[in-house]
Design an enzyme around this catalytic site. Structure first.
Site, PDB file in Angstrom:
ATOM      1  N   HIS A  47     -70.105  -6.772  15.206  1.00 46.04           N
ATOM      2  CA  HIS A  47     -70.157  -6.448  13.847  1.00 46.04           C
ATOM      3  C   HIS A  47     -71.247  -6.984  12.773  1.00 46.04           C
ATOM      4  CE1 HIS A  47     -67.606  -5.237  10.258  1.00 46.04           C
ATOM      5  NE2 HIS A  47     -67.682  -6.359   9.831  1.00 46.04           N
ATOM      6  N   SER A  49     -70.027  -2.844   6.821  1.00 40.63           N
ATOM      7  CA  SER A  49     -68.622  -3.364   6.715  1.00 40.63           C
ATOM      8  C   SER A  49     -68.013  -2.860   5.455  1.00 40.63           C
ATOM      9  CB  SER A  49     -68.690  -4.916   6.915  1.00 40.63           C
ATOM     10  OG  SER A  49     -67.356  -5.061   7.079  1.00 40.63           O
ATOM     11  N   ASP A  58     -65.741  -3.702  17.424  1.00 36.25           N
ATOM     12  CA  ASP A  58     -67.148  -4.597  17.369  1.00 36.25           C
ATOM     13  C   ASP A  58     -66.982  -5.889  17.267  1.00 36.25           C
ATOM     14  OD1 ASP A  58     -66.518  -5.040  14.702  1.00 36.25           O
ATOM     15  OD2 ASP A  58     -67.930  -3.613  14.053  1.00 36.25           O
TER      16      ASP A  58
END
Ligand SMILES: *[C@@H]1O[C@H](CO)[C@@H](O)[C@H](O)[C@H]1NC(C)=O
Ligand SMILES: *[C@@H]1O[C@H](CO)[C@@H](O)[C@H](O)[C@H]1NC(C)=O
Ligand SMILES: *[C@@H]1O[C@H](CO)[C@@H](O)[C@H](O)[C@H]1NC(C)=O
Ligand SMILES: *[C@@H]1O[C@H](CO)[C@@H](O)[C@H](O)[C@H]1NC(C)=O
Length: 408
Positions: free
Chosen positions: A389, A193, A357
């Site tokens: 995610h 991320s 996601d």
């Protein structure tokens, strides 16, 4: 990203997951790995000596450091106010930097080791895994050693790189140290991320000769290269982290003070000026309307923080190292927010969804493709259908892909 978004949102999945075991295979020429976590993905410890507190039951002073994030015990009703008051930042419009509340010290334990990015919370409510499953797979399947060939670089994820010179220099030193301690094997930087944006920023600021010497590749997992619509919700009305935070408006007091949230707002290099991202009670907002948006939600500091951070990686300059870009798709993801006329920003919006996601929009995840042809090193791109995610960090296909890259 969005730890403050999705780390907690996904807790239950992670808590229920069993760890798998596999036979270990020794590997002599191991490429050491450094893990760079995303938003919410570092542990925080705090020490207090406060002049004032929110409520009579909030703590003024602690003798020792205690676990502030992630600590599920601090997110319940009532005490959430105490947590938020310790976690939020104050923006100084003159220095254009942020600082903790008076009397609050915060640190991230375990820099250089993997443990503090493998697990986030170890309160009695249960341990929350983060990079743990990937590390387990490296250790069991490929012969990696924790703290030696797989290391971690936790940081204050509330901030963006413009305030993180010390961290970036520590990360650079960690790369050099890891290289030196491992037989001069170049290092693999693996981000999740927002961690990928930090890695990109670091690489963009190193000479090519440094990258050629120290970096074998950059494995990017779920990178929000063009921002994410979900951040607009944190700014406008807060996010309750799935089920854990009872009152999103309380959480908002902290979430909107993080420069990293402003950094991750959608970028005009990814969204067109006629795409409405927020249907507000009295106006519509696109990527071009952030000034008005922050004025209207009555948080003008958010716009200053956007201006401070917007250029950091906006041009997505190629990192100049081999890239493996991995992300999930086909998970329903906030694409726009709708506050009807009767609803103010104090009410939660209707969420219009699109592809992504679950946290980051697909066009943003695909941002790494812009490097193809822009650097001499390879850019490998791999999308995983249905990988959410955070859950992507314990996805069998992703672990197998990483193992293949690291053992080749
Ligand atoms: C790695 O470091 C952590 C402390 O950061 C320690 O608790 C853990 O035991 C270490 N692991 C190994 C395998 O040395
Ligand atoms: C990291 O792990 C090593 C080995 O287990 C340990 O000696 C060291 O104190 C740890 N460092 C931190 C910051 O936890
Ligand atoms: C916002 O956009 C919607 C449709 O996208 C439109 O119906 C509405 O009139 C717009 N509101 C304002 C205030 O412009
Ligand atoms: C992704 O979802 C869409 C519908 O939202 C579907 O048409 C498409 O086939 C899916 N793609 C894959 C690869 O499953």
């Amino acid at each position: 990203m969005k730890g403050v978004l999705s780390v907690a949102g996904c807790l239950i999945i992670c808590l229920l997951r069993q760890c798998e075991t596999a036979p270990s295979v020794a590997n002599k020429n191991i490429s050491p790995v450094i893990l760079v976590p995303g938003d919410g993905g570092s542990q925080f410890e705090a020490r207090l000596d406060k002049p004032s507190v929110q409520h009579i039951f909030c703590t003024y002073k602690t003798e020792n450091w205690y676990s502030l994030w992630l600590n599920l015990e601090l997110l319940g009703p009532y005490i959430l106010d105490c947590f938020v008051d310790n976690m939020k930042l104050t923006y100084d419009p003159v220095t254009r930097t942020t600082k903790n509340q008076p009397g609050v010290e915060i640190r991230q334990p375990g820099f250089g080791n993997s443990s503090s990015v493998e697990w986030l919370d170890s309160s009695q409510l249960g341990a929350t895994s983060y990079f743990y499953h990937i590390v387990e797979s490296l250790v069991k399947d490929l012969g990696y050693k924790r703290n030696v060939t797989v290391r971690g670089a936790p940081y204050d994820f509330r901030k963006a790189p413009n305030e993180m010179a010390d961290y970036l220099s520590a990360l650079k030193n960690l790369v050099e140290d890891t290289y030196a301690k491992n037989n001069e094997q170049p290092v693999v930087l693996m981000g999740h991320s927002m961690g990928n944006l930090y890695i990109l920023y670091l690489l963009n600021h190193q000479p090519q000769a440094w990258k050629d010497k120290y970096i074998r590749s950059f494995i990017s997992i779920a990178g929000p290269y063009g921002g994410a619509v979900k951040t607009l919700r944190l700014m406008a009305s807060g996010d309750n982290l799935g089920v854990f935070v009872v009152n999103p408006l309380t959480a908002r007091q902290q979430q909107r003070t993080m420069p990293s949230t402003s950094w991750l707002l959608p970028y005009d290099s990814f969204w067109a000026e006629d795409e409405v991202l927020v249907h507000g009670p009295s106006a519509n907002y696109t990527v071009r309307d952030y000034k008005k948006f922050f004025d209207d939600i009555k948080y003008p500091d958010g716009y200053s923080m956007r201006q401070d951070t917007e250029e950091l990686i906006k041009n997505l300059e190629a990192p100049g190292v081999e890239v493996h870009c991995i992300h999930g798709v086909n998970v329903s993801t906030p694409a726009a927010l709708s506050y009807s006329k009767s609803k103010s920003y104090e009410k939660q919006p209707d969420v219009i969804t699109g592809d992504g996601d679950g946290t980051v929009n697909v066009r943003s995840l695909q941002g790494c493709q812009r490097w193809i042809g822009k650097q001499k090193e390879d850019v490998f791109y791999h999308q995983v259908v249905g990988a959410e995610h955070l859950a992507i960090l314990n996805n069998a296909e992703v672990k197998a892909y990483i193992a293949k890259v690291l053992s080749s």
